[in-house]
Design an enzyme around this catalytic site. Structure first.
Site, PDB file in Angstrom:
ATOM      1  N   CYS A   1      -2.182   9.316   1.941  1.00 51.98           N
ATOM      2  CA  CYS A   1      -1.857   8.680   0.666  1.00 51.98           C
ATOM      3  C   CYS A   1      -2.911   9.059  -0.372  1.00 51.98           C
ATOM      4  CB  CYS A   1      -1.790   7.168   0.836  1.00 51.98           C
ATOM      5  SG  CYS A   1      -3.228   6.506   1.662  1.00 51.98           S
TER       6      CYS A   1
ATOM      7  N   GLU B   1       0.885  -1.181   0.000  1.00 55.93           N
ATOM      8  CA  GLU B   1       0.000   0.000   0.000  1.00 55.93           C
ATOM      9  C   GLU B   1       0.912   1.217   0.000  1.00 55.93           C
ATOM     10  OE1 GLU B   1      -3.234  -0.190  -0.146  1.00 55.93           O
ATOM     11  OE2 GLU B   1      -3.628  -2.270   0.402  1.00 55.93           O
TER      12      GLU B   1
HETATM   13  P1  NAD Z   1       8.223   5.292   4.620  1.00 54.39           P
HETATM   14  O1  NAD Z   1       8.245   4.541   3.353  1.00 54.39           O
HETATM   15  O2  NAD Z   1       9.321   6.214   4.912  1.00 54.39           O
HETATM   16  O3  NAD Z   1       8.114   4.283   5.872  1.00 54.39           O
HETATM   17  C1  NAD Z   1       7.080   3.315   5.956  1.00 54.39           C
HETATM   18  C2  NAD Z   1       7.507   2.206   6.907  1.00 54.39           C
HETATM   19  O4  NAD Z   1       8.549   1.454   6.285  1.00 54.39           O
HETATM   20  C3  NAD Z   1       8.060   2.686   8.244  1.00 54.39           C
HETATM   21  O5  NAD Z   1       7.619   1.823   9.269  1.00 54.39           O
HETATM   22  C4  NAD Z   1       9.563   2.530   8.056  1.00 54.39           C
HETATM   23  O6  NAD Z   1      10.275   2.379   9.264  1.00 54.39           O
HETATM   24  C5  NAD Z   1       9.625   1.281   7.216  1.00 54.39           C
HETATM   25  N1  NAD Z   1      10.880   1.069   6.483  1.00 54.39           N
HETATM   26  C6  NAD Z   1      11.779   2.002   6.093  1.00 54.39           C
HETATM   27  N2  NAD Z   1      12.790   1.411   5.421  1.00 54.39           N
HETATM   28  C7  NAD Z   1      12.492   0.084   5.370  1.00 54.39           C
HETATM   29  C8  NAD Z   1      13.146  -1.052   4.806  1.00 54.39           C
HETATM   30  N3  NAD Z   1      14.284  -0.917   4.143  1.00 54.39           N
HETATM   31  N4  NAD Z   1      12.572  -2.274   4.949  1.00 54.39           N
HETATM   32  C9  NAD Z   1      11.393  -2.412   5.608  1.00 54.39           C
HETATM   33  N5  NAD Z   1      10.742  -1.365   6.163  1.00 54.39           N
HETATM   34  C10 NAD Z   1      11.278  -0.139   6.048  1.00 54.39           C
HETATM   35  O7  NAD Z   1       6.797   6.074   4.638  1.00 54.39           O
HETATM   36  P2  NAD Z   1       6.268   7.179   5.632  1.00 54.39           P
HETATM   37  O8  NAD Z   1       7.016   8.441   5.417  1.00 54.39           O
HETATM   38  O9  NAD Z   1       6.175   6.638   7.011  1.00 54.39           O
HETATM   39  O10 NAD Z   1       4.763   7.337   5.099  1.00 54.39           O
HETATM   40  C11 NAD Z   1       4.402   8.096   3.984  1.00 54.39           C
HETATM   41  C12 NAD Z   1       4.252   7.247   2.742  1.00 54.39           C
HETATM   42  O11 NAD Z   1       3.335   6.178   2.978  1.00 54.39           O
HETATM   43  C13 NAD Z   1       3.648   8.037   1.576  1.00 54.39           C
HETATM   44  O12 NAD Z   1       4.310   7.677   0.404  1.00 54.39           O
HETATM   45  C14 NAD Z   1       2.190   7.576   1.559  1.00 54.39           C
HETATM   46  O13 NAD Z   1       1.555   7.732   0.323  1.00 54.39           O
HETATM   47  C15 NAD Z   1       2.352   6.145   1.939  1.00 54.39           C
HETATM   48  N6  NAD Z   1       1.091   5.620   2.476  1.00 54.39           N
HETATM   49  C16 NAD Z   1       0.357   4.794   1.661  1.00 54.39           C
HETATM   50  C17 NAD Z   1      -0.867   4.318   2.093  1.00 54.39           C
HETATM   51  C18 NAD Z   1      -1.694   3.428   1.215  1.00 54.39           C
HETATM   52  O14 NAD Z   1      -2.606   2.784   1.729  1.00 54.39           O
HETATM   53  N7  NAD Z   1      -1.457   3.354  -0.082  1.00 54.39           N
HETATM   54  C19 NAD Z   1      -1.350   4.663   3.375  1.00 54.39           C
HETATM   55  C20 NAD Z   1      -0.566   5.491   4.173  1.00 54.39           C
HETATM   56  C21 NAD Z   1       0.661   5.966   3.711  1.00 54.39           C
END
Ligand code: NAD
Length: 521
Positions: free
Chosen positions: A308, A274
């Site tokens: 998102c 997602e």
């Molecule tokens: P992010 O990608 O920076 O982090 C998301 C999660 O991934 C965090 O828990 C982070 O610690 C973890 N993470 C980071 N590096 C990783 C790795 N190498 N391996 C595994 N996990 C790792 O995102 P964010 O800044 O927390 O959130 C914003 C983003 O999330 C935006 O792009 C938004 O569109 C997206 N989002 C999407 C949805 C959806 O349903 N499509 C919903 C909410 C947020």
């Protein structure tokens, strides 16, 4: 351990009480399998973007702690998979009841730690409650199909079995709801969960986990059905590489989703991705502007543009372009930006100063690519804005092909552009790498149906006369292309948390081989 910062005790007695009611006292830490807390890593600090103050310090889990958590979860699965699904549903019902009782406290914590408005914080907890209710019903409806066998005296059917450990990686902007969208379904399906929340919002995760623990304890459940791992991304990667975790559901940026998806696929595991969106609203000359403008403005500036499903592009018919533009400028002038716990404000802060930097760079880039700023952005300073995270929602005239417009900036920047024909508008709407949410504003049935047809929106969500942001838990939620293709929450999303098995039973006296094969001896 979670160490509450002194300012919380002195200046924020309301928050200290809230944290206490959510079970966050000075003895917890960010890694738990239920009754057991163990985290031997560094300490991370949780700052509120509302006022910039330190709320608490949380000790994080290391890769060694991860190993212990997986072992406990593996044992818990052996118990949980044998509990009848409706009985698992009963536990989820009790969890939903606890959430009802703690809705105000948890909602306030979401608002204070993440920075979204109090109404949205409460709304997030309500989504958790709603998905619990939904999951309770589904726990009695994990239906498989039966089919007629081509062989005499044979019966065929499909049944669904639990998968095992579900790894849940969540983003900062929905610190509680997205976890429960996944976990409530996973639990009723007979799976156990390991949750790696965003380290920007650890307290929300500890609070949810504590509420689960109260329910688990009251029902004498073994530890490990729900586990928490407040930890850096590297521990999340370990989970993606681990064969003992058959499903990883990851919510976050497309950048992280690519890492997760690749690592999980590499071992033939399953993932639900997602990821980022770049959502557009098409406004046709047949739109009821009075009715749709509030939805468009909320979609663009709500949660300070950090959903998102935030509306990032407006594609407006040339005949009404000037009128819509002026109405938007006037609406933006009336926005009140400030403390999200104050219900009079419309827009709260960005999550941190890095997000503010990204926002400023994006505004510079749209100007450099030839865009025209209609409502200027900027960082707010002075009383009430001490955290340095409050920014002005900005509108720019831009072309869809600008590289910055093709990119998701997680901030309140709205790009507007003109179209002549509906075909052209749909083409513009679809011409981005992401495919999460979309809408059309029109009272014309042909326009609406074209937008929803095979030749219309290519997104996972396509709406008519409502904005792009927000979703009801009853529908499957997710998007196409770089949004990752995952579906979670309502409809038949539960199937992603189970494995399907086809069974053929011969109750006759002969063994009939398929395809008419004879094998006499
Ligand atoms: P992010 O990608 O920076 O982090 C998301 C999660 O991934 C965090 O828990 C982070 O610690 C973890 N993470 C980071 N590096 C990783 C790795 N190498 N391996 C595994 N996990 C790792 O995102 P964010 O800044 O927390 O959130 C914003 C983003 O999330 C935006 O792009 C938004 O569109 C997206 N989002 C999407 C949805 C959806 O349903 N499509 C919903 C909410 C947020």
């Amino acid at each position: 351990m979670v160490i509450l910062a002194t300012n919380i005790k002195n200046d924020y007695t309301f928050m200290e009480n809230i944290l206490k009611s959510l079970g966050i006292q000075e003895i917890n830490n960010g890694c738990s399998t239920g009754t057991n807390y163990f985290a031997s890593g560094d300490v991370i600090e949780s700052f509120s973007p509302v006022d910039g103050k330190l709320i608490a310090k949380v000790k994080v889990a290391t890769e060694n702690d991860y190993e212990k958590v997986v072992q406990v979860a593996t044992e818990a699965f052996k118990f949980w998979r044998n509990v009848p699904a409706p009985k698992r549903g009963e536990i989820v019902r009790q969890y939903g009841e606890k959430l009802r009782a703690k809705k105000n406290d948890l909602g306030k914590l979401v608002s204070y730690e993440m920075g979204k408005s109090l109404q949205e914080g409460l709304g997030e907890v309500q989504e958790m409650i709603d998905i619990c209710d939904f999951a309770v019903g589904v726990s009695r409806q994990l239906y498989g199909l039966t089919m007629h066998s081509e062989r005499e005296s044979h019966r065929m059917y499909e049944q669904w079995h639990p998968l095992g450990i579900v790894g849940i990686i969540s983003a900062f902007n929905f610190p509680v709801a997205v976890w429960n969208w996944n976990s409530a379904l996973a639990w009723i399906c007979g799976d156990v969960c390991i949750w790696k929340p965003s380290s920007k919002v650890p307290l929300c995760a500890v609070a949810c986990h504590n509420i689960w623990n109260e329910v688990a304890k009251a029902n004498n459940l073994p530890e490990g059905i729900s586990c928490l791992l407040v930890s850096p991304g590297s521990v999340g990667e370990k989970m993606c590489e681990d064969n003992r975790v058959p499903l990883v559901s990851a919510t976050g940026s497309t950048r992280v989703g690519k890492i997760v998806g690749t690592k999980v696929a590499n071992r033939f595991g399953r993932s639900i991705l997602e990821l980022g969106g770049n959502n557009a609203v098409i406004i046709t000359p047949n739109a009821d502007l009075q009715a749709c403008l509030p939805g468009i403005v909320f979609g663009s500036v709500g949660t300070a543009g950090q959903r998102c499903t935030t509306t990032r592009r407006l594609i407006i018919h040339e005949d009404i372009y000037e009128d819509v533009k002026q109405k938007l400028i006037s609406a933006y002038k009336q926005l009140r930006i400030g403390n999200p716990l104050d219900e009079n404000n419309h827009v709260g802060p960005l999550i941190d100063k890095n997000a503010v930097k990204d926002y400023l760079v994006s505004i510079e880039r749209v100007i450099a690519e030839g865009g025209k700023i209609l409502v200027p952005g900027g960082v707010l300073e002075g009383k009430g804005y001490e955290s340095g995270c409050y920014v002005k929602p900005c509108i720019a005239e831009a072309k869809n092909e600008f590289s910055i417009v093709q990119h998701e900036t997680f901030a309140p920047i709205l790009y507007i552009m003109k179209y002549k024909t509906l075909d052209e508008a749909i083409e513009l709407q679809n011409s981005v790498p992401q495919g999460l949410s979309s809408s059309i504003m029109t009272l014309n049935m042909r326009e609406a149906e074209q937008f929803l047809s095979t030749n219309g929106s290519d997104c996972g969500i396509a709406n008519v006369n409502i904005g792009t942001s927000g979703a009801e838990i009853g529908g499957a939620f997710g998007g196409e292309k770089e949004t990752g293709g995952g579906r979670e929450s309502g409809s038949d999303s539960w199937k992603a948390y189970m494995r399907r098995q086809t069974n053929t039973i011969n109750y006759g006296t002969k063994l009939t081989l398929s395809q008419g094969i004879k094998f006499d001896f």
